[in-house]
Design a protein around this motif. Structure first.
Motif, short mmCIF file in Angstrom:
data_model
loop_
_atom_site.label_atom_id
_atom_site.label_comp_id
_atom_site.label_asym_id
_atom_site.label_seq_id
_atom_site.Cartn_x
_atom_site.Cartn_y
_atom_site.Cartn_z
N MET A 146 40.44 -40.48 49.94
CA MET A 146 40.60 -41.21 50.66
C MET A 146 39.30 -40.87 51.46
N LEU A 147 39.50 -40.23 52.26
CA LEU A 147 38.05 -39.20 52.99
C LEU A 147 36.89 -39.41 52.02
N ALA A 148 36.37 -39.58 50.79
CA ALA A 148 35.29 -40.10 49.93
C ALA A 148 34.80 -41.27 50.53
N GLU A 149 35.68 -42.05 49.99
CA GLU A 149 35.96 -43.77 50.12
C GLU A 149 35.02 -44.05 50.74
N VAL A 150 35.80 -43.56 52.27
CA VAL A 150 35.76 -43.54 53.67
C VAL A 150 33.94 -43.47 53.90
N MET A 151 33.75 -42.33 53.78
CA MET A 151 32.59 -42.14 53.38
C MET A 151 31.33 -42.46 52.53
N GLU A 152 31.85 -43.35 51.14
CA GLU A 152 31.16 -43.16 50.86
C GLU A 152 29.60 -41.94 49.90
N ARG A 153 31.00 -40.87 49.19
CA ARG A 153 31.12 -40.14 48.84
C ARG A 153 32.11 -39.93 47.75
N SER A 154 31.85 -39.24 46.60
CA SER A 154 32.80 -38.83 45.71
C SER A 154 33.55 -38.18 45.64
N PRO A 155 34.88 -38.25 45.74
CA PRO A 155 36.17 -37.36 45.82
C PRO A 155 35.71 -36.17 45.79
N SER A 156 34.76 -35.78 44.06
CA SER A 156 34.71 -34.73 43.87
C SER A 156 34.02 -33.44 44.51
N LEU A 157 32.67 -34.42 44.91
CA LEU A 157 31.84 -33.71 46.71
C LEU A 157 32.96 -33.45 47.51
N VAL A 158 34.08 -33.82 48.12
CA VAL A 158 35.16 -33.72 48.86
C VAL A 158 35.72 -32.46 48.68
N SER A 159 36.68 -32.63 47.06
CA SER A 159 37.41 -31.57 47.14
C SER A 159 36.19 -29.70 47.11
N LYS A 160 34.66 -30.03 46.63
CA LYS A 160 33.98 -28.38 46.45
C LYS A 160 33.92 -28.41 48.12
N VAL A 161 33.75 -28.91 48.55
CA VAL A 161 32.87 -28.79 50.18
C VAL A 161 34.17 -27.94 50.65
N ALA A 162 35.72 -28.57 50.21
CA ALA A 162 36.66 -27.66 50.77
C ALA A 162 36.88 -26.54 50.27
N ALA A 163 36.26 -26.46 49.09
CA ALA A 163 36.85 -25.37 48.03
C ALA A 163 34.91 -24.26 47.84
N ARG A 164 34.89 -24.79 48.89
CA ARG A 164 33.25 -23.69 49.49
C ARG A 164 32.26 -23.70 47.78
N GLN A 165 32.19 -25.01 47.00
CA GLN A 165 31.53 -24.87 45.91
C GLN A 165 30.30 -25.65 46.20
N ALA A 166 30.31 -26.61 47.18
CA ALA A 166 29.36 -27.09 47.39
C ALA A 166 29.17 -26.81 49.19
N ARG A 167 27.74 -27.43 49.49
CA ARG A 167 28.03 -28.00 51.44
C ARG A 167 27.13 -29.32 51.39
N SER A 168 28.48 -29.88 52.34
CA SER A 168 28.12 -30.79 53.48
C SER A 168 28.19 -30.86 54.81
N ARG A 169 27.41 -30.68 55.71
CA ARG A 169 27.67 -30.55 56.96
C ARG A 169 28.18 -31.47 57.93
N LEU A 170 27.69 -33.03 56.79
CA LEU A 170 28.93 -34.06 57.01
C LEU A 170 30.22 -34.05 56.72
N ILE A 171 30.25 -34.01 55.83
CA ILE A 171 31.47 -34.14 55.39
C ILE A 171 32.21 -33.25 55.70
N ALA A 172 32.17 -31.19 55.98
CA ALA A 172 32.84 -30.59 56.72
C ALA A 172 33.19 -31.36 58.43
N ASN A 173 32.03 -31.20 58.60
CA ASN A 173 32.32 -32.42 59.97
C ASN A 173 33.86 -32.97 60.15
#
Length: 91
Positions: A19-46
């Motif tokens: 849901m977060l990914a869809e609203v932010m027009e990002r992939s669910p995989s990226l959101v999951s990776k940011v949460a797991a510290r496998q990727a960095r995105s200040r936008l998603i973290a915020n």
């Protein structure tokens, strides 16, 4: 918080990564990776911090680059560059 704690906290508020990914027009995989510290995105973290109504430093205490505010406007960026130039010139 680790990935599973973030996922659980979002679920308690009625949200999930997709849901977060869809609203932010990002992939669910990226959101999951940011949460797991496998990727960095200040936008998603915020966004995660805002949804959880928690300081970003409490959610991502191990990601230091999220702890410092980023210049958000061109004028702020230009002011910071001027300060930096002055600092380096004076030394």
């Amino acid at each position: 918080m680790d990935r599973n704690q973030i996922k659980k906290a979002l679920a308690e508020k009625g949200y999930d990564f997709s849901m977060l990914a869809e609203v932010m027009e990002r992939s669910p995989s990226l959101v999951s990776k940011v949460a797991a510290r496998q990727a960095r995105s200040r936008l998603i973290a915020n966004a995660i911090a805002k949804v959880l109504d928690t300081d970003i430093r409490d959610i991502f205490p191990d990601v230091v680059e999220y702890h410092h505010p980023k210049a958000t406007s061109n004028s702020e960026r230009e002011q910071r560059k001027e300060q930096l130039a002055k600092l380096l010139k004076d030394k």
